[in-house]
Design a protein around this motif. Sequence first.
Motif, short mmCIF file in Angstrom:
data_model
loop_
_atom_site.label_atom_id
_atom_site.label_comp_id
_atom_site.label_asym_id
_atom_site.label_seq_id
_atom_site.Cartn_x
_atom_site.Cartn_y
_atom_site.Cartn_z
N ILE A 4 -2.32 -6.35 -0.92
CA ILE A 4 -2.66 -4.95 -1.15
C ILE A 4 -3.39 -4.40 0.07
O ILE A 4 -4.40 -4.95 0.51
N GLN A 5 -2.86 -3.33 0.64
CA GLN A 5 -3.51 -2.66 1.76
C GLN A 5 -3.76 -1.19 1.45
O GLN A 5 -4.75 -0.62 1.90
N ARG A 6 -2.85 -0.59 0.68
CA ARG A 6 -2.91 0.84 0.40
C ARG A 6 -3.09 1.05 -1.11
O ARG A 6 -2.29 0.56 -1.90
N VAL A 7 -4.14 1.76 -1.45
CA VAL A 7 -4.46 2.01 -2.86
C VAL A 7 -4.25 3.49 -3.17
O VAL A 7 -4.72 4.37 -2.43
N ALA A 23 -12.92 1.29 -3.10
CA ALA A 23 -11.75 0.82 -2.36
C ALA A 23 -11.90 1.06 -0.86
O ALA A 23 -11.53 0.22 -0.04
N TYR A 28 -9.65 -0.72 2.14
CA TYR A 28 -8.30 -0.25 1.83
C TYR A 28 -8.09 1.18 2.33
O TYR A 28 -9.03 1.97 2.43
N THR A 29 -6.83 1.52 2.60
CA THR A 29 -6.44 2.91 2.79
C THR A 29 -6.28 3.51 1.41
O THR A 29 -5.64 2.92 0.53
N SER A 64 1.60 3.84 -1.61
CA SER A 64 0.55 2.94 -2.09
C SER A 64 1.16 1.63 -2.59
O SER A 64 2.24 1.63 -3.18
N PHE A 169 -7.82 -8.10 -6.37
CA PHE A 169 -8.23 -6.76 -5.96
C PHE A 169 -9.59 -6.41 -6.55
O PHE A 169 -10.49 -5.90 -5.86
N SER A 172 -12.29 -8.08 -4.75
CA SER A 172 -12.57 -7.44 -3.46
C SER A 172 -13.37 -6.15 -3.62
O SER A 172 -14.05 -5.70 -2.69
#
Length: 228
Positions: A4-7, A23, A28-29, A64, A169, A172
Motif C-alpha cells: 500500500i502506497q496510495r490511500v 495516513a 502514504y499519499t 488509490s 496498514f 502502520s
Amino acid sequence: MMAIQRVGILGAGKVGIVLAGLALDAGYTVRISGSGSVQKIALTIKTMVPGTIASENADVAANSDLIILAIPLSRYKNIDANLLKGKLVIDAMNYWWETDGIREEVLDPDTTSSEQVQAYFKDAKIVKTFNHMGYHNLQEEARRKGDSKRKALFVTGNDSAAVETVANFVNSMGFDTVVHHNLADGIMTEPGSPLFGASLRYAELKDVIDHFDRTEFGRQIAAKVHSR
C-alpha cells in the motif's frame, strides 16, 4: 499481500479527516473526496490536513491502492459500485440513527451492515475496521509499535489476504490489531456493543472479543428493530 502506497478516503467528515492525517503521518499519499465539489472541500482539506489531495470519488478510486469508506452508512449506495471494482476497501462506517434515519430504510436487520456493503460492492474486497474507536481517540492515541500505551483495533473480513494487508496498514497507522476472518463478526464492534466507543489495549480488546456472544447481541439488535 499487496503493498500500500496510495490511500483514498471517501468522506471528508471528522473520521475521514482524522484518518487522512494519520495516513499522511505514516508516509502514504492520500486523496480524499467529500459530498460536494472539490472546490467546496479543498480549503478545509488544505487547512486541516495539508498535503492531502482533495479530489472527486472517481479520481480517488482510480489512484488509490486502498480505499476507506468514511461516510454515513445511509449514503454508501450513492457511490457507483463499479468505482470500487477490484479494490481493497475498508468499511469504517456504522449505522447511526441520528444521521442515517430509520434502520429499516438503510439496513436489512437479518444481516450485518458490512455484509450488505460487501453485497453492494460485490467486486471489491471489504474489510471492517476503524469503526469502533472514536475519532478523537484515533487522532490522539496512535502510537509506535511497542509503546506500552498503544491501543488496538478490530480487523475482520472474508478474504484472508485482504485482512492481512489491512491489518498491516492499521499497524502502520499506529494501532495493534485483533484479527478475525469473518466479515459478519464486524457486528461485534457496532453501536450498542461493549466495544463501540472503547479505546482498549490489545489484551483488553481480545478479551472482550473472545467473550462476546455475537448471537445474543444479534438477537438484541433484531428485537430493537422489530419493536419499533
